[in-house]
Write a protein that holds these residues in place. Structure first.
Motif, PDB file in Angstrom:
ATOM      1  N   GLY A 175       0.798  -1.227   0.000  1.00 45.94           N
ATOM      2  CA  GLY A 175       0.000   0.000   0.000  1.00 45.94           C
ATOM      3  C   GLY A 175       0.823   1.266   0.000  1.00 45.94           C
ATOM      4  N   THR A 176       1.960   1.240   0.671  1.00 47.17           N
ATOM      5  CA  THR A 176       2.827   2.431   0.711  1.00 47.17           C
ATOM      6  C   THR A 176       3.716   2.541  -0.521  1.00 47.17           C
ATOM      7  N   HIS A 177       3.692   1.552  -1.388  1.00 46.32           N
ATOM      8  CA  HIS A 177       4.461   1.593  -2.646  1.00 46.32           C
ATOM      9  C   HIS A 177       3.538   1.309  -3.825  1.00 46.32           C
ATOM     10  N   ARG A 178       2.380   1.922  -3.797  1.00 44.27           N
ATOM     11  CA  ARG A 178       1.368   1.663  -4.819  1.00 44.27           C
ATOM     12  C   ARG A 178       1.905   1.942  -6.230  1.00 44.27           C
ATOM     13  N   GLY A 179       1.698   0.968  -7.129  1.00 50.00           N
ATOM     14  CA  GLY A 179       2.114   1.120  -8.511  1.00 50.00           C
ATOM     15  C   GLY A 179       3.574   0.807  -8.772  1.00 50.00           C
ATOM     16  N   LYS A 180       4.311   0.448  -7.728  1.00 49.51           N
ATOM     17  CA  LYS A 180       5.731   0.131  -7.873  1.00 49.51           C
ATOM     18  C   LYS A 180       5.928  -1.385  -7.812  1.00 49.51           C
ATOM     19  N   TRP A 181       7.172  -1.815  -8.006  1.00 46.07           N
ATOM     20  CA  TRP A 181       7.453  -3.244  -8.047  1.00 46.07           C
ATOM     21  C   TRP A 181       7.120  -3.933  -6.717  1.00 46.07           C
ATOM     22  N   GLN A 182       7.271  -3.181  -5.613  1.00 48.02           N
ATOM     23  CA  GLN A 182       6.917  -3.765  -4.317  1.00 48.02           C
ATOM     24  C   GLN A 182       5.429  -4.114  -4.262  1.00 48.02           C
ATOM     25  N   ASP A 183       4.606  -3.233  -4.820  1.00 43.78           N
ATOM     26  CA  ASP A 183       3.159  -3.444  -4.840  1.00 43.78           C
ATOM     27  C   ASP A 183       2.812  -4.645  -5.701  1.00 43.78           C
ATOM     28  N   TYR A 184       3.379  -4.710  -6.900  1.00 41.23           N
ATOM     29  CA  TYR A 184       3.089  -5.826  -7.806  1.00 41.23           C
ATOM     30  C   TYR A 184       3.568  -7.155  -7.219  1.00 41.23           C
ATOM     31  N   THR A 185       4.719  -7.142  -6.594  1.00 36.71           N
ATOM     32  CA  THR A 185       5.249  -8.374  -5.993  1.00 36.71           C
ATOM     33  C   THR A 185       4.365  -8.851  -4.852  1.00 36.71           C
ATOM     34  N   GLY A 186       4.014  -7.926  -3.959  1.00 39.99           N
ATOM     35  CA  GLY A 186       3.188  -8.286  -2.815  1.00 39.99           C
ATOM     36  C   GLY A 186       1.826  -8.804  -3.219  1.00 39.99           C
ATOM     37  N   MET A 187       1.178  -8.153  -4.165  1.00 41.71           N
ATOM     38  CA  MET A 187      -0.151  -8.574  -4.582  1.00 41.71           C
ATOM     39  C   MET A 187      -0.122  -9.845  -5.429  1.00 41.71           C
ATOM     40  N   THR A 188       0.961 -10.067  -6.159  1.00 42.04           N
ATOM     41  CA  THR A 188       1.094 -11.324  -6.898  1.00 42.04           C
ATOM     42  C   THR A 188       1.166 -12.503  -5.931  1.00 42.04           C
ATOM     43  N   ILE A 189       1.930 -12.320  -4.864  1.00 38.65           N
ATOM     44  CA  ILE A 189       2.031 -13.365  -3.838  1.00 38.65           C
ATOM     45  C   ILE A 189       0.681 -13.566  -3.155  1.00 38.65           C
TER      46      ILE A 189
END
Length: 306
Positions: free
Chosen positions: A121-135
């Protein structure tokens, strides 16, 4: 607060009446004759009728319902058709195991889910967001029975570092807990992310940043606490699911909990046990929802309990 709690408790009575009535009539639609199962395959028809009379199954359905409700009001859940033991004794022997598994699972899955949700949530639209939501999506999509069998093959059969079936030790809870917790952690992560994103749009967050407050302080002091209100609801519902819905996992790992007891009771057409277990599961959800409502006021004093 006491008046609110009392009001909620009284409000649960109609729900419990509906649950009791629905379950009583629903279990009698399950194919199979409990009297035949109790008497045995070699029993004669006279023996079956004698067992049916002993169990009270020869009485009319309304009479059986009145007898069941009267017993409930006296605190009597009935006698198990399968073990001939009081249902309260059967439940007491399994309840602690289910609570232990649920608590361990909820503890680690809540921590992991919230951390992943805040990270995304604090890195919305970044690779951290995509990685976390993919998991997270992967965790929700994977069937629990598949995860269980995979863990058994890897850690119990191949590596031989964990027991195949579950017992009472903490080590034996690892695989069932992971099997149950993967999907729960994923759900919590997604709700936490959505809540974090919504709170980040609030004016007081922009004001805090404009004052020069450090980003970590803004996130954990202002954003995190206010975002937890909706997350608490999810965690509470997941805990209710763990207490009453871990049927598949308990079956896969032969775990002696309420879920496996329900499966055994259904297979044996054990009416008293089935009715009592579903009633207990429903009561658990009601109590958890009440606790969640009270936690709302603790997390956000502006919420007034009417």
């Amino acid at each position: 607060m006491p008046k609110y709690i009392l009001k909620r408790i009284v409000g649960t009575i109609p729900t419990l009446i509906i649950v009791v009535t629905f379950v009583f009539f629903f279990v009698r639609l399950i194919p199979g004759d409990p009297a035949r199962l109790v008497a045995g395959e070699q029993a004669t028809q006279d023996d079956v009728e004698a067992v049916r009379e002993e169990l009270g199954l020869n009485k009319s359905i309304p009479t059986q319902y009145v007898t069941y409700v009267t017993g409930l009001l006296k605190g009597n859940l009935g006698t198990s058709l399968r073990t001939k033991q009081p249902v309260t004794k059967e439940v007491a022997g399994r309840f602690g195991n289910t609570v232990r598994l649920a608590f361990v699972t909820l503890l680690w899955s809540s921590v992991v889910g919230v951390l992943f949700g805040v990270w995304s949530g604090t890195h919305r639209g970044k690779w951290q967001d995509y990685t976390g939501m993919t998991i997270a999506v992967s965790g929700i999509s994977l069937p629990s029975f598949w995860i269980g069998f995979l863990l058994i093959m890897l850690f119990a059969v191949k590596l031989r570092i964990l027991p195949t079936t579950s017992g009472t030790s903490l080590k034996s809870l690892i695989m069932p807990s992971i099997t149950l917790g993967v999907g729960i952690a994923a759900v919590i992560a997604r709700f936490t992310r959505s809540s974090i994103i919504e709170v980040l749009k609030e004016d007081y967050v922009r004001t805090a940043r404009a004052k020069g407050i450090k980003e970590k302080v803004v996130i954990w002091k202002h954003v995190f606490r206010n975002s937890m209100i909706s997350v608490v609801t999810v965690v509470g519902l997941q805990f209710g699911f763990l207490l009453g819905g871990s049927v598949v996992t308990e079956t896969v790992f032969a775990y002696p909990g309420l879920g496996s007891l329900l499966i055994e009771s259904v297979n044996y057409r054990d009416y008293p046990a089935i009715q009592s277990l579903i009633l207990i599961f429903s009561l658990q959800f009601i109590v958890i929802n009440l606790i969640v409502d009270i936690l709302y006021a603790v997390l956000n004093p502006e919420i007034k309990l009417q």
